[in-house]
Scaffold this active site. Structure first.
Site, PDB file in Angstrom:
ATOM      1  N   SER A 125       0.825  -1.207   0.000  1.00 18.88           N
ATOM      2  CA  SER A 125       0.000   0.000   0.000  1.00 18.88           C
ATOM      3  C   SER A 125       0.864   1.263   0.000  1.00 18.88           C
ATOM      4  CB  SER A 125      -0.914  -0.006   1.224  1.00 18.88           C
ATOM      5  OG  SER A 125      -1.583  -1.248   1.298  1.00 18.88           O
TER       6      SER A 125
HETATM    7  C1  LIG Z   1      -3.332  -4.412  -0.033  1.00 20.48           C
HETATM    8  S1  LIG Z   1      -2.687  -6.022   0.109  1.00 20.48           S
HETATM    9  C2  LIG Z   1      -1.880  -5.992   1.681  1.00 20.48           C
HETATM   10  C3  LIG Z   1      -0.613  -5.223   1.773  1.00 20.48           C
HETATM   11  C4  LIG Z   1       0.312  -5.730   2.841  1.00 20.48           C
HETATM   12  N1  LIG Z   1      -0.149  -5.500   4.178  1.00 20.48           N
HETATM   13  C5  LIG Z   1       1.736  -5.261   2.658  1.00 20.48           C
HETATM   14  O1  LIG Z   1       2.310  -4.673   3.571  1.00 20.48           O
HETATM   15  O2  LIG Z   1       2.291  -5.534   1.586  1.00 20.48           O
HETATM   16  C6  LIG Z   1      -4.101  -7.008   0.520  1.00 20.48           C
HETATM   17  C7  LIG Z   1      -3.761  -8.474   0.745  1.00 20.48           C
HETATM   18  O3  LIG Z   1      -4.876  -9.107   1.351  1.00 20.48           O
HETATM   19  C8  LIG Z   1      -4.879 -10.446   0.910  1.00 20.48           C
HETATM   20  N2  LIG Z   1      -6.194 -11.025   1.194  1.00 20.48           N
HETATM   21  C9  LIG Z   1      -7.345 -10.948   0.467  1.00 20.48           C
HETATM   22  N3  LIG Z   1      -8.325 -11.646   1.070  1.00 20.48           N
HETATM   23  C10 LIG Z   1      -7.788 -12.173   2.195  1.00 20.48           C
HETATM   24  C11 LIG Z   1      -8.309 -12.980   3.229  1.00 20.48           C
HETATM   25  N4  LIG Z   1      -9.582 -13.406   3.221  1.00 20.48           N
HETATM   26  N5  LIG Z   1      -7.471 -13.357   4.236  1.00 20.48           N
HETATM   27  C12 LIG Z   1      -6.189 -12.946   4.250  1.00 20.48           C
HETATM   28  N6  LIG Z   1      -5.639 -12.171   3.288  1.00 20.48           N
HETATM   29  C13 LIG Z   1      -6.431 -11.783   2.276  1.00 20.48           C
HETATM   30  C14 LIG Z   1      -4.543 -10.327  -0.556  1.00 20.48           C
HETATM   31  O4  LIG Z   1      -4.110 -11.574  -1.083  1.00 20.48           O
HETATM   32  C15 LIG Z   1      -3.468  -9.255  -0.517  1.00 20.48           C
HETATM   33  O5  LIG Z   1      -2.200  -9.830  -0.426  1.00 20.48           O
END
Ligand SMILES: C[S@@+](CC[C@H](N)C(=O)[O-])C[C@H]1O[C@@H](n2cnc3c(N)ncnc32)[C@H](O)[C@@H]1O
Length: 384
Positions: free
Chosen positions: A86
């Site tokens: 992000s």
């Molecule tokens: C915006 S990214 C997160 C960025 C991260 N915190 C970083 O520092 O790089 C959102 C993430 O949420 C994950 N995601 C989506 N649905 C999810 C779920 N039900 N449980 C866990 N992770 C999930 C996606 O695969 C993605 O990697």
């Protein structure tokens, strides 16, 4: 040649002073995959470290999100963003909203690259951080990256909408994937007095940040929205993808009417569209520019409800002169619903999104205006 230290220092200048040392201690580039995409065009621009190491490194220290996965990792697909690191200033806003302190037990949902989990670890201690990622390959990469960077948080490959019962209770749950319904288990797994911070939105508006404090009895979490925080949805709460051609078919019949409401007022205004999204469940909007005449744009706003197959279009041309053609197809009259929601928002005094709040219990969530008793959206069951 610009060094990493120079780049970090430049980025730190735009971050809140309290977070500069933490961001400097956890260099972002150590967590980024060798291939990222910049969200600056359609299709997104691919940037590979091996092709242009300088540009790749520069991108790591700009205040911008870096897309790190398309189409849930499928090699072929439409190019939907499914993971990213992000935007640093938004990461700082979220961390600030969480009121972190040394020794707190923290659960992060949505590990992605692992960078945010490492930042959390720098504040509370890495041994106190668990981060859950639904995508196994991303979880594996983040486990490797966090350990190699010296911030070995616990990375779990699992569905974060279930929380992480083995580590509960937590002092903080931070989600970096947006939700439309806050899972009740997040409340159950947060200590009384603890806090949940998550991007929250609707299919119409993505989104804002919800800061929810868990009550002393541990049965509910409540708090207000604040700030512009557009994030990827948790996988199970995505409004189904689909192109305009999938949704608006030439064989569809439609009713025609006209309106003097310009799309900018309800759709272009952050606060109006936030409020409208509360009242238009399941509806997505799409803006299609088709032309430009002497600097006057010609465009159509589409409203689509994948659930019922309904759609509406709303056309603006330089010749419209304040009267815009509306077409509506299907059982839901989506433009009429939108216009009614906009009138409701105007009659309520055009409230900013930060006057709205959210209360979540183990099985439902309610959105309210000003006071938790003034519920504005129909109660929505939360996923169990
Ligand atoms: C915006 S990214 C997160 C960025 C991260 N915190 C970083 O520092 O790089 C959102 C993430 O949420 C994950 N995601 C989506 N649905 C999810 C779920 N039900 N449980 C866990 N992770 C999930 C996606 O695969 C993605 O990697």
């Amino acid at each position: 040649m610009t060094t990493v230290v120079d780049r970090q220092a430049r980025l730190a200048e735009i971050l809140p002073p309290a977070w500069r040392d933490v961001f400097t201690a956890v260099p972002r580039h150590l967590f980024m995959p060798a291939t990222v995409w910049l969200d600056s065009g359609s299709p997104p621009v691919r940037l590979r470290r091996q092709d242009d190491p300088e540009a790749w490194m520069a991108a790591c220290y700009e205040d911008r999100p870096l897309i790190t996965q398309l189409d849930d990792g499928a090699d072929t697909g439409r190019g939907y963003f499914s993971s990213s690191a992000s935007k640093p200033s938004i990461v700082a806003d979220m961390l600030e909203a969480a009121h972190l302190a040394s020794g707190q037990q923290v659960l992060e949902i949505g590990t992605g690259t692992g960078w945010n989990a490492a930042l959390i670890g720098a504040v509370v201690g890495v041994e106190n951080v668990t981060t859950v990622e639904v995508d196994t390959r991303l979880a594996d990469a983040a486990r490797t990256a966090t350990a190699a960077a010296g911030w070995p948080v616990k990375v779990v490959a699992a569905d974060g909408t279930k929380g992480y019962p083995d580590g509960a209770p937590f002092d903080r749950i931070l989600s970096t994937a947006a939700v439309q319904q806050v899972p009740g288990v997040w409340v159950e797994q947060t200590r009384p007095g603890g806090r949940i911070v998550t991007p929250w939105g609707t299919s119409f508006h993505n989104g804002t940040l919800a800061r929810l404090d868990v009550a002393a009895d541990g049965l509910r979490a409540s708090g207000r929205f604040g700030g512009n925080a557009g994030f990827m949805w948790v996988r199970s709460q995505r409004t189904p993808h689909g192109t305009l051609d999938d949704r608006v078919r030439p064989e569809h019949g439609y009713a025609v009417s006209s309106t003097d409401l310009h799309p900018y007022d309800p759709v272009g205004d952050f606060d109006a569209s936030f409020a409208i999204g509360l009242l238009l469940p399941g509806v997505k909007d799409l803006l299609v520019f088709d032309d430009d005449i002497d600097g006057n744009p010609k465009f159509t706003v589409y409203l689509m409800d994948p659930g019922s197959g309904s759609w509406a279009s709303w056309r603006v041309t330089p010749q419209s002169r304040g009267e815009y053609e509306v077409r509506q197809h299907g059982p839901r009259l989506l433009f009429d619903e939108l216009a009614a929601a906009y009138r409701w928002w105007e009659a309520a005094g055009r409230p900013e999104h930060s006057r709205f709040g959210l209360t979540v219990t183990s099985d439902r969530q309610e959105v309210w205006l000003d006071e938790p008793t003034a519920v504005v959206a129909a109660p929505v069951p939360t996923p169990s």
